[in-house]
Enzyme design. Structure first.
Site, PDB file in Angstrom:
ATOM      1  N   ASP A   1       0.660  -1.255  -0.054  1.00 51.41           N
ATOM      2  CA  ASP A   1       0.197  -0.044   0.148  1.00 51.41           C
ATOM      3  C   ASP A   1       0.765   1.335  -0.029  1.00 51.41           C
ATOM      4  OD1 ASP A   1      -2.232  -1.768   0.042  1.00 51.41           O
ATOM      5  OD2 ASP A   1      -3.284  -0.858   1.812  1.00 51.41           O
TER       6      ASP A   1
ATOM      7  N   CYS B   1       1.971  -7.328   5.776  1.00 49.78           N
ATOM      8  CA  CYS B   1       1.309  -5.973   5.574  1.00 49.78           C
ATOM      9  C   CYS B   1      -0.187  -6.019   5.302  1.00 49.78           C
ATOM     10  CB  CYS B   1       2.085  -5.116   4.863  1.00 49.78           C
ATOM     11  SG  CYS B   1       2.005  -5.708   3.016  1.00 49.78           S
ATOM     12  N   ASP B   2      -0.648  -4.965   4.904  1.00 50.42           N
ATOM     13  CA  ASP B   2      -2.165  -4.727   5.063  1.00 50.42           C
ATOM     14  C   ASP B   2      -3.206  -5.696   4.660  1.00 50.42           C
ATOM     15  OD1 ASP B   2      -1.115  -2.374   6.183  1.00 50.42           O
ATOM     16  OD2 ASP B   2      -2.390  -1.004   4.769  1.00 50.42           O
ATOM     17  N   LYS B   3      -2.960  -6.307   3.191  1.00 48.57           N
ATOM     18  CA  LYS B   3      -3.747  -6.956   2.669  1.00 48.57           C
ATOM     19  C   LYS B   3      -3.600  -8.631   2.654  1.00 48.57           C
ATOM     20  CE  LYS B   3      -5.966  -3.540   1.497  1.00 48.57           C
ATOM     21  NZ  LYS B   3      -4.780  -2.549   1.974  1.00 48.57           N
TER      22      LYS B   3
ATOM     23  N   GLU C   1      -7.035   3.504  -1.834  1.00 52.83           N
ATOM     24  CA  GLU C   1      -6.702   3.927  -0.380  1.00 52.83           C
ATOM     25  C   GLU C   1      -6.489   5.418  -0.608  1.00 52.83           C
ATOM     26  OE1 GLU C   1      -5.326   1.223   2.822  1.00 52.83           O
ATOM     27  OE2 GLU C   1      -3.684   2.530   2.511  1.00 52.83           O
TER      28      GLU C   1
ATOM     29  N   SER D   1      -6.592   4.234   4.659  1.00 53.90           N
ATOM     30  CA  SER D   1      -5.459   3.663   5.362  1.00 53.90           C
ATOM     31  C   SER D   1      -5.667   3.747   6.685  1.00 53.90           C
ATOM     32  CB  SER D   1      -4.150   4.343   4.853  1.00 53.90           C
ATOM     33  OG  SER D   1      -3.198   4.073   6.028  1.00 53.90           O
TER      34      SER D   1
END
Length: 567
Positions: free
Chosen positions: A84, A125-127, A447, A473
């Site tokens: 991201d 991380c995020d996903k 995002e 985010s």
């Protein structure tokens, strides 16, 4: 154990017709002894795409050592990830959320294709955190999840900083509140190690969620990426998976229940966590055949106090949570207040209440007691009204004003909005609207941290509101409302409003509305045309054709995947 029919992997090793299969294994150095043991897939998102996904390979090696010591045969593989941070604020961000589905699909493909007996997944991380968890729940074989850990904070001008400060520094440079030299100095200081972003952004939020769901060992998620304590924790994960295979559970769908999903939502609320959890929790539930929507998330948020003082709304970072005792401190305090279901199972087979019984009490600075909560309700609010009938999400943790009313300033995409933000050609009081950025309309649900950080860096974070059918985010702060449902591409009202329409946002009442009657909206709808996706190709085309609404997790299949063990 090798002779027990419960091992799915026997379909690849046993019998005369498996001679070529065994030949492939021997070519990898798997001898008769190793072939007779359970096969455990150890999947990571390791790579050089982002600092979040570095230093995962040593953790994978420790997991493999734990599996081997406990009598299993580990089989390592990797899957993709999209950063991201590096895809932010350009067309590359369209591929970030899509990567979550690709990760879940890839776990299913490898585990089913190779008939592995269990999974240990390490995400950075995020996903990829929710993506790995979704794949585990879909496969429903014994599984253990590990978050690879956050980065340490940097130090600049005597204070702890993270990459969020770099995003906001760009806006401060535009308003001349910082010099170029200061910004460049901060850039070099804000992210001193590998690991995920240090605040309570999406990665750390979902790391906490993995513990609350029972998919990860208690106390594992807040260990920093570079802390030596990660290696023994990873080895322990290898031992836990072998116990799960031997005892045939608990399986992911034993752990992911409505009660544990409520526990996960409570942890998000109690820590002022990322709004993206409102997207990922329904998606994880979907893999278990459960309906847990944004409305269900909102119900938990409204009854859960905010007890952790974490950035971006607060002061502290993941390393500080680890220093006071980790996620079990938060879980125990919420349990004592009656905000969690203590009878939910954890990955070790014990009840959550038993697993956190010996956790430290709150320290009073990073984590508060329930009766000293920073807010009586959680740090996230779902808003509904004639503008977002199916809901939109606002992070209120750290927000000074909870009501905003002003004229809409409408943009058809993020790039058009950024042009105005760069020149600061917007007025205080405005409600900036960015549409056509939803799961289908993007496609990919971009995002908007680049936009929100610039606004905040320009000193306008509390002066304007921002509404989008895209995402934000976990680092976003300010009056920023995302995940507007239905999205513009599905005919949602956000696609019908015009610049100058008056929008009212009331976080206290949980409402968001535009000063248009139902009749006026119907008239405008007659002139609305759906987007044309015929020019798309590749991943974007497939995603736009299959993705569902954000309030149900933006998922791409019908859910409740069932398949028989190949034994």
């Amino acid at each position: 154990m090798a002779g027990k029919p419960k091992l799915r992997s026997r379909i690849t090793t046993d019998g005369i017709d498996r001679v070529p299969h065994r030949a492939f294994m021997r070519a990898m150095g798997v001898d008769d002894e190793a072939m007779a043991k359970p096969f455990v897939g150890v999947v990571t998102t390791a790579g050089e795409m982002t600092p979040c996904n570095m230093n995962l390979t040593p953790q994978s090696a420790a997991v493999k050592e734990g599996v081997t010591a406990a009598g299993g045969t580990p089989r390592e593989f990797t899957t993709i990830t999209v950063s991201d941070g590096i895809s932010m604020n350009h067309q590359g961000m369209k591929f970030s959320l899509i990567s979550r589905e690709v990760i879940a699909d890839s776990v299913e493909l490898v585990v089913r294709g190779h008939a592995y007996d269990g999974i240990v997944g390490i995400g950075g991380c995020d996903k990829n955190l929710p993506g790995l968890m979704m794949g585990m729940v879909r496969c429903n074989v014994p599984s253990v999840f590990l978050f690879g850990g956050s980065a340490l904070t940097g130090t600049w001008r005597g204070k702890d900083i993270s990459v969020l400060d770099a995003f906001e520094a760009v806006g401060a440079l535009m308003t001349k509140d910082m010099t170029r030299e200061e910004v460049e100095e901060l850039e070099r200081a804000c992210l001193p190690t590998t690991g995920a972003c240090a605040g309570q952004f999406t990665a750390n939020t979902m790391g906490m969620v993995s513990e609350a769901l029972g998919l990860a060992p208690l106390g594992s998620s807040m260990i920093s990426n570079v802390d030596e304590a990660r290696q023994p924790m990873a080895a322990r994960a290898g031992q836990i998976i072998m116990k799960g295979i031997e005892e045939e559970g608990p399986l992911p769908r034993d752990l992911v229940t409505i009660k544990s999903l409520e526990n996960a939502a409570a942890v998000v609320a109690a820590t002022g966590g990322s709004t993206n959890a409102g997207l990922h929790l329904p998606a994880i539930a979907h893999e278990a055949g459960l309906q847990f929507t944004l409305d269900d998330v909102a119900d938990v948020f409204q009854r859960t106090p905010l007890i952790a003082n974490l950035r971006p709304g607060g002061l502290y970072h993941a390393k500080d949570v680890f220093a006071v005792g980790g996620v079990p401190v938060i879980l125990k305090e919420l349990l004592e207040g009656g905000f969690l279901h203590g009878d939910c199972l954890t990955i070790t087979g014990e009840k959550l209440s038993d697993g956190v019984a010996d956790a430290n009490p709150p320290d009073g600075q990073v984590v508060m007691r329930n009766d000293e909560a920073l807010s009586e309700t959680g740090g996230l609010v779902v808003l509904k009204g004639n503008l977002c009938p199916d809901g939109a999400l606002l992070k209120v943790a750290g927000l000074k004003k909870l009501v905003h009313e002003g004229p809409a300033l409408v943009f058809e995409n993020e790039e058009a909005c950024m042009e105005i933000i760069h020149t600061k050609d917007y007025a205080p009081g405005s409600v900036i609207v960015i549409r056509n950025e939803g799961p289908k309309g993007g496609p990919g649900m971009r995002e908007m941290l680049g936009v929100t950080a610039l606004i905040y860096g320009q000193g306008m974070g509390e002066e304007v509101a921002l509404l989008t059918d895209g995402r934000f985010s976990g680092a976003t702060r300010g009056m920023c409302i995302g995940y507007a449902c239905p999205e513009a591409a599905d005919g949602g009202p956000i696609g019908l409003i015009e610049t100058g329409d008056i929008i009212r946002i009331d976080a206290e009442a949980g409402t968001i509305s535009v000063n248009l009657t139902d009749g006026e909206l119907r008239v405008r709808r007659k002139d609305w045309t759906p987007p044309d996706f015929t020019s798309l190709a590749g991943a974007l085309q497939k995603y736009a054709a299959t993705v569902g609404p954000a309030n149900r997790g933006a998922v791409t299949h019908s859910g409740n995947v069932k398949w028989e063990r190949e034994i």
